[in-house]
Design an enzyme around this catalytic site. Structure first.
Site, mmCIF file in Angstrom:
data_model
loop_
_atom_site.group_PDB
_atom_site.id
_atom_site.type_symbol
_atom_site.label_atom_id
_atom_site.label_comp_id
_atom_site.label_asym_id
_atom_site.label_seq_id
_atom_site.Cartn_x
_atom_site.Cartn_y
_atom_site.Cartn_z
ATOM 1 C CD GLU A 69 -1.354 -0.703 3.595
ATOM 2 O OE1 GLU A 69 -2.482 -1.128 3.299
ATOM 3 O OE2 GLU A 69 -0.980 -0.525 4.760
ATOM 4 C CE1 TYR B 87 0.740 10.563 3.799
ATOM 5 C CE2 TYR B 87 2.827 10.384 2.645
ATOM 6 C CZ TYR B 87 1.732 9.799 3.228
ATOM 7 O OH TYR B 87 1.605 8.426 3.229
ATOM 8 C CB CYS C 47 1.472 35.280 11.521
ATOM 9 S SG CYS C 47 0.694 36.473 10.449
ATOM 10 N NE ARG D 4 6.087 15.357 3.751
ATOM 11 C CZ ARG D 4 7.380 15.218 3.571
ATOM 12 N NH1 ARG D 4 8.039 16.039 2.775
ATOM 13 N NH2 ARG D 4 8.047 14.263 4.180
HETATM 14 N N1 LLP Z 1 0.102 2.064 5.008
HETATM 15 C C1 LLP Z 1 -0.033 2.554 6.250
HETATM 16 C C2 LLP Z 1 -0.674 1.754 7.272
HETATM 17 C C3 LLP Z 1 0.449 3.848 6.538
HETATM 18 O O1 LLP Z 1 0.330 4.325 7.769
HETATM 19 C C4 LLP Z 1 1.051 4.617 5.508
HETATM 20 C C5 LLP Z 1 1.528 5.961 5.781
HETATM 21 C C6 LLP Z 1 1.146 4.049 4.235
HETATM 22 C C7 LLP Z 1 0.666 2.770 4.013
HETATM 23 C C8 LLP Z 1 1.764 4.791 3.068
HETATM 24 O O2 LLP Z 1 3.104 5.049 3.292
HETATM 25 P P1 LLP Z 1 3.986 5.754 2.132
HETATM 26 O O3 LLP Z 1 4.117 4.777 0.984
HETATM 27 O O4 LLP Z 1 3.283 6.979 1.736
HETATM 28 O O5 LLP Z 1 5.287 6.010 2.791
HETATM 29 N N2 LLP Z 1 2.707 12.801 6.747
HETATM 30 C C9 LLP Z 1 3.996 12.141 6.636
HETATM 31 C C10 LLP Z 1 3.851 10.708 6.207
HETATM 32 C C11 LLP Z 1 2.945 9.907 7.110
HETATM 33 C C12 LLP Z 1 2.795 8.496 6.635
HETATM 34 C C13 LLP Z 1 1.613 7.874 7.276
HETATM 35 N N3 LLP Z 1 1.370 6.522 6.911
HETATM 36 C C14 LLP Z 1 4.886 12.920 5.679
HETATM 37 O O6 LLP Z 1 4.457 13.942 5.158
HETATM 38 O O7 LLP Z 1 6.031 12.553 5.479
#
Ligand code: LLP
Length: 454
Positions: A306, A406, A377, A346
């Site tokens: 995922e 994100y 601000c 971010r």
């Molecule tokens: N599966 C689960 C259970 C997750 O919690 C996440 C991401 C993903 C898949 C997808 O992960 P990815 O392939 O996108 O790395 N806001 C943060 C990232 C938080 C990720 C949360 N979970 C940022 O901006 O870096």
């Protein structure tokens, strides 16, 4: 035509891994000397749709989806696979519909993300529902939709027992795998001190509880974190789950057929980042699975993953208009743009670094070190610190790369800034996919009690 960014404008899909590129695969320089994405001049897009603007490149999203699908088909022929788009990276109708067209399933973590996927036309049996604190309303909705519920804790299992009624929920169990990896501590999830998933010590009781229900318990899930470059952590996931998978099947008679290894593959935000390709990531996962499963006598599971960031992150850029400047003699020059931490939280949240250029003169020599600040601000509202650019001036269109993941999904209304618009670009066509909010939109949810009216 001078091309400094990429030679590819071929929509018939570039084979370069999108997550290794800073700029979308279709980025080029037009004859007018402007940056173009998806065959659309970025300066024209800003004139037409306003600033700031998220510009999402369809070719790059499709290429990433296809690379996951093709790599899994090639490297894991033993059993079926499913690629889920982690829609928390960017949940909106157009993005869900686009990845679904590429054959992807959707991972959703709230009623809002579930609704978005459903309204985009994704059927319930192609949705997985995550979350470490699902409300009963959300569980009820998930059961109505017939999605796969990824049970994260006892609260979920008990909620399902109470709410399932005559339904036979499709359930997957999330385990904390106890795998450490190197990324920002806020986005690590696999280590034991994590709020997500069942602690391994609880697994015998969890399996026993699940076995006593008339549920379709399809398998196990683990996710170790996000923006990860090292492959070893992903190689280790199957090994961390295989004994629970075996116990589930053999001791408790659970009909496990799926192994979900989560997401987490990192992307290149700056030249200093060096992520593996999508194919290399798939190879690592499959090698780990092969090692853990070989000789176990267990049938090969449907391999589920995922990804979020690596599917959508590299496909988008954000265009801003440069406004004010301030030079602190001997210290730095601040260039301010018309967005900031509300459209890209971010940098202030994770100290993330980005790359940028000027869309109206992308080939000009970058010889001035500046710090690009937002308009909020807050002193920490800095999008890029100490970057080289060709002396930006008021009115320049500054474009920040790799903003698909994100950014919109964590956008806020801080300082009551309306959320910005997004367009999907492809072969010279641009379609609005998120309308720009207006200040009046912000008042829509406000209520003014009579006794406060002047
Ligand atoms: N599966 C689960 C259970 C997750 O919690 C996440 C991401 C993903 C898949 C997808 O992960 P990815 O392939 O996108 O790395 N806001 C943060 C990232 C938080 C990720 C949360 N979970 C940022 O901006 O870096």
């Amino acid at each position: 035509m001078t091309t400094v960014l990429s030679l590819s404008v071929d929509p018939a899909l570039d084979r370069r891994a999108p997550n290794q590129q800073i700029w979308p695969l279709t980025a080029t320089v037009t004859e007018a000397g402007h940056l173009a994405i998806g065959g659309c001049d970025v300066v024209d897009l800003v004139a037409r749709f306003g600033s700031p603007l998220y510009i999402l490149d369809e070719t790059t999203v499709r290429a990433a989806c296809q690379q996951y699908q093709a790599s899994l088909a090639r490297l894991y022929p033993q059993a079926p696979h499913r690629v889920l788009y982690a829609s928390k990276a960017w949940s909106c109708l157009a993005v869900c519909a686009l990845v679904a067209q590429e054959g992807l399933y959707i991972d959703a973590v709230s009623a809002g993300e579930l609704l978005t996927a459903v309204e985009a036309g994704v059927p319930g049996d192609r949705i997985y529902f995550h979350g470490n604190n699902k409300s009963h309303d959300e569980l009820r909705y998930a059961l109505e939709l017939g999605v796969t519920v990824v049970a994260d804790n006892w609260h979920d299992l008990q909620g399902l027992r109470e709410l399932a009624g005559d339904r036979r929920p499709r359930v997957m169990l999330r385990v904390t795998p106890g795998i450490e990896c190197h990324t920002h501590e806020y986005i690590r999830t696999g280590h034991l001190d994590s709020k997500f998933g069942f602690d391994p010590n609880e697994m015998p009781a969890v399996l026993e509880f699940a076995a006593q229900r008339n549920w379709e318990v399809v398998g196990l899930h683990a996710h170790i974190g996000s923006q990860i470059f090292e492959l070893q952590a992903h190689r280790d996931i199957a090994e961390a789950l295989v004994s629970w998978y075996r116990q589930g099947r053999e001791t408790y008679g659970l009909p496990f057929t799926e192994l979900n290894v989560g997401g987490g593959l990192g992307i290149r935000y700056t030249e200093a980042d060096d992520p593996p390709t999508i194919a290399e990531w798939v190879e690592a996962v499959v090698t780990g699975l092969g090692k853990a499963w070989e000789g176990s006598g267990l049938p090969w599971p449907t391999l589920v993953c995922e990804p979020g960031r690596s599917l959508i992150g590299p496909a988008c850029v954000t265009a801003y208009t440069v406004g004010s400047q301030k030079t602190v003699p001997g210290v730095r020059t601040y260039i301010a743009v018309d967005g900031g931490m509300s459209d890209n939280p971010r940098p202030i949240t994770y100290q993330s670094r980005y790359s940028a250029l000027l869309a109206n003169r992308p080939t000009a020599t970058a010889a001035t070190v500046v710090t690009v600040a937002g308009k909020h601000c807050e002193s920490g509202d800095v999008l890029l610190r100490d970057v080289l650019l060709p002396a930006p001036a008021s009115g320049d269109i500054l474009v920040v790369a790799s903003t698909g993941a994100y950014n919109y999904s964590m956008a806020s209304h801080y300082n009551r800034l309306p959320k910005i618009a997004a367009v999907l670009v492809n072969q010279g066509e641009a379609n609005l996919i998120l309308r720009r909010e207006t200040p009046a939109d912000l008042l829509r949810q406000d209520c003014l009690p009579d006794r406060l009216r002047g």
